[in-house]
Design an enzyme around this catalytic site. Structure first.
Site, mmCIF file in Angstrom:
data_model
loop_
_atom_site.group_PDB
_atom_site.id
_atom_site.type_symbol
_atom_site.label_atom_id
_atom_site.label_comp_id
_atom_site.label_asym_id
_atom_site.label_seq_id
_atom_site.Cartn_x
_atom_site.Cartn_y
_atom_site.Cartn_z
ATOM 1 N N SER A 7 -6.456 0.001 1.785
ATOM 2 C CA SER A 7 -6.064 -0.439 3.010
ATOM 3 C C SER A 7 -7.017 -1.489 2.839
ATOM 4 O O SER A 7 -8.383 -1.792 2.828
ATOM 5 C CB SER A 7 -6.582 0.370 4.085
ATOM 6 O OG SER A 7 -6.564 -0.589 5.265
ATOM 7 N N HIS A 32 -1.893 -0.888 1.358
ATOM 8 C CA HIS A 32 -1.751 -0.814 2.815
ATOM 9 C C HIS A 32 -2.317 -1.807 3.543
ATOM 10 O O HIS A 32 -3.407 -2.241 3.276
ATOM 11 C CB HIS A 32 -2.530 0.775 3.130
ATOM 12 C CG HIS A 32 -2.071 0.928 4.475
ATOM 13 N ND1 HIS A 32 -1.068 1.792 5.056
ATOM 14 C CD2 HIS A 32 -2.822 0.703 5.762
ATOM 15 C CE1 HIS A 32 -1.414 2.069 6.277
ATOM 16 N NE2 HIS A 32 -2.207 1.470 6.780
ATOM 17 N N ASP A 34 -2.530 -3.530 7.288
ATOM 18 C CA ASP A 34 -2.669 -3.278 8.830
ATOM 19 C C ASP A 34 -2.361 -4.677 9.507
ATOM 20 O O ASP A 34 -3.180 -5.494 9.128
ATOM 21 C CB ASP A 34 -3.933 -2.561 9.138
ATOM 22 C CG ASP A 34 -4.339 -1.280 8.767
ATOM 23 O OD1 ASP A 34 -3.415 -0.334 9.004
ATOM 24 O OD2 ASP A 34 -5.329 -1.044 7.979
ATOM 25 N N MET A 36 -2.111 -5.983 13.292
ATOM 26 C CA MET A 36 -2.615 -5.621 14.685
ATOM 27 C C MET A 36 -2.578 -6.805 15.604
ATOM 28 O O MET A 36 -2.765 -7.847 15.195
ATOM 29 C CB MET A 36 -4.121 -5.260 14.583
ATOM 30 C CG MET A 36 -4.461 -4.394 13.578
ATOM 31 S SD MET A 36 -6.319 -3.940 13.839
ATOM 32 C CE MET A 36 -6.561 -2.600 12.347
ATOM 33 N N HIS A 65 1.792 -1.504 7.845
ATOM 34 C CA HIS A 65 1.648 -0.755 8.981
ATOM 35 C C HIS A 65 1.401 -1.571 10.394
ATOM 36 O O HIS A 65 0.328 -2.194 10.574
ATOM 37 C CB HIS A 65 0.300 0.103 8.892
ATOM 38 C CG HIS A 65 -0.155 1.047 9.991
ATOM 39 N ND1 HIS A 65 -1.306 1.625 10.074
ATOM 40 C CD2 HIS A 65 0.522 1.404 11.315
ATOM 41 C CE1 HIS A 65 -1.620 2.116 11.233
ATOM 42 N NE2 HIS A 65 -0.424 1.973 11.731
ATOM 43 N N MET A 67 0.724 -2.370 13.972
ATOM 44 C CA MET A 67 0.028 -1.690 15.360
ATOM 45 C C MET A 67 0.306 -2.822 16.172
ATOM 46 O O MET A 67 -0.619 -3.574 16.686
ATOM 47 C CB MET A 67 -1.303 -1.492 14.915
ATOM 48 C CG MET A 67 -1.788 -0.143 14.072
ATOM 49 S SD MET A 67 -3.197 -0.220 13.416
ATOM 50 C CE MET A 67 -2.922 -1.088 11.878
ATOM 51 N N MET A 138 -2.014 8.981 12.021
ATOM 52 C CA MET A 138 -3.302 8.548 12.086
ATOM 53 C C MET A 138 -4.236 9.655 12.399
ATOM 54 O O MET A 138 -4.188 10.390 13.080
ATOM 55 C CB MET A 138 -3.230 7.570 13.356
ATOM 56 C CG MET A 138 -2.418 6.563 13.518
ATOM 57 S SD MET A 138 -2.627 5.200 12.039
ATOM 58 C CE MET A 138 -4.303 4.912 11.914
ATOM 59 N N ASP A 176 -4.004 8.090 7.691
ATOM 60 C CA ASP A 176 -4.380 7.105 7.746
ATOM 61 C C ASP A 176 -5.630 6.980 8.606
ATOM 62 O O ASP A 176 -5.557 7.223 9.782
ATOM 63 C CB ASP A 176 -3.489 5.927 8.087
ATOM 64 C CG ASP A 176 -4.086 4.594 8.171
ATOM 65 O OD1 ASP A 176 -5.240 4.286 7.772
ATOM 66 O OD2 ASP A 176 -3.578 3.501 8.585
HETATM 67 C C1 DX5 Z 1 -6.939 1.916 11.396
HETATM 68 C C2 DX5 Z 1 -6.037 1.286 10.106
HETATM 69 C C3 DX5 Z 1 -6.328 1.770 8.856
HETATM 70 C C4 DX5 Z 1 -8.013 1.563 8.377
HETATM 71 C C5 DX5 Z 1 -8.528 2.618 7.422
HETATM 72 O O1 DX5 Z 1 -6.291 1.379 12.582
HETATM 73 O O2 DX5 Z 1 -4.703 1.684 10.446
HETATM 74 O O3 DX5 Z 1 -5.494 1.549 7.735
HETATM 75 O O4 DX5 Z 1 -7.914 0.333 7.348
HETATM 76 O O5 DX5 Z 1 -9.686 2.507 7.133
HETATM 77 P P1 DX5 Z 1 -10.729 3.527 6.724
HETATM 78 O O6 DX5 Z 1 -10.076 4.194 5.414
HETATM 79 O O7 DX5 Z 1 -12.051 2.713 6.498
HETATM 80 O O8 DX5 Z 1 -10.817 4.561 7.658
HETATM 81 ZN ZN ZN Z 2 -3.225 1.645 8.736
#
Ligand code: DX5
Ligand code: ZN
Length: 216
Positions: A7, A32, A34, A36, A65, A67, A138, A176
């Site tokens: 990620s 990956h 993210d 947001m 991903h 969000m 998650m 994740d």
């Molecule tokens: C959280 C994200 C994850 C995050 C995971 O909302 O969806 O992808 O980057 O990070 P770690 O591996 O540090 O928990």
């Molecule tokens: Zn994620």
């Protein structure tokens, strides 16, 4: 056997290109990303331009991903930006719009995926299971990297492994949040075959060994 999806939330934002080059050199095949919106989750991260920029110079499988609330509004743009896999949250819209969004992603030639937050049960995935190429569980509340792994999500992972094997055996099962070499083993034992790791991967002193061990 599993696949690591590092990620980039945990990479160095001022040196993304350097970190992504190293990520591939260290043996990772997926990435990956993210996205947001500050509304579905209380944080902001990347947008289309980041995905497009990464696509322009990287051959990694881009596992994006979303969000964001009502993702149907944005899926086409994220497909055009170069996502290989685009996942949307089951909690983010009505069932009708969620199905439409998954169909839109498929029609754009991208693999659709569905994500569940910790409080959402495995059964919530059932209406979409035959439509997706990836189910993401998650193992932290979405929004931030570096949180503690929720081991109590493992019965849900196990249940989804059974559902996937019955309905759509080719579908990936991804986890994740808080995944490292230790918690990764627990995820694999419960049936996950794609492991997202942010902090644990980018902090690892020996990244090629991390990739080899987590994918074993
Ligand atoms: C959280 C994200 C994850 C995050 C995971 O909302 O969806 O992808 O980057 O990070 P770690 O591996 O540090 O928990
Ligand atoms: Zn994620």
């Amino acid at each position: 056997m599993a696949i690591l999806s590092p990620s980039i939330l945990a990479a160095d934002a001022m040196n993304l290109q350097r970190d992504l080059t190293q990520t591939a050199q260290n043996g990772a095949k997926w990435l990956h990303i993210d996205i947001m919106d500050g509304h579905f989750v209380p944080n902001l991260s990347f947008g289309y331009s980041t995905v497009k920029g990464i696509r322009g110079f990287s051959d990694l499988v881009l596992d994006v991903h979303l969000m964001i609330d009502r993702p149907i509004r944005y899926v086409e743009e994220f497909c055009k930006a170069g996502s290989d896999i685009l996942t949307i949250h089951v909690e983010a819209d009505t069932a009708e719009n969620t199905k439409k969004a998954l169909e839109m992603i498929r029609a754009m030639g991208v693999k659709p995926g569905i994500v569940v937050k910790p409080k959402t049960p495995a059964e919530a995935v059932a209406p979409y299971l035959s439509m997706v190429d990836l189910v993401l569980v998650m193992t932290v509340e979405p929004g931030f990297g570096g949180q503690k792994f929720m081991a109590d999500m493992m019965p849900k992972v196990k249940k989804l492994r059974q559902m996937i094997d019955e309905v759509n055996p080719q579908c990936y099962l991804e986890v994740d949040g808080g995944v490292d070499l230790e918690t990764g083993v627990i995820c694999k034992e419960n049936g996950a075959n794609v492991l997202v790791a942010g902090s644990a991967f980018y902090k690892a002193a020996d990244k090629p060994a991390f990739v080899r061990q987590i994918e074993a």
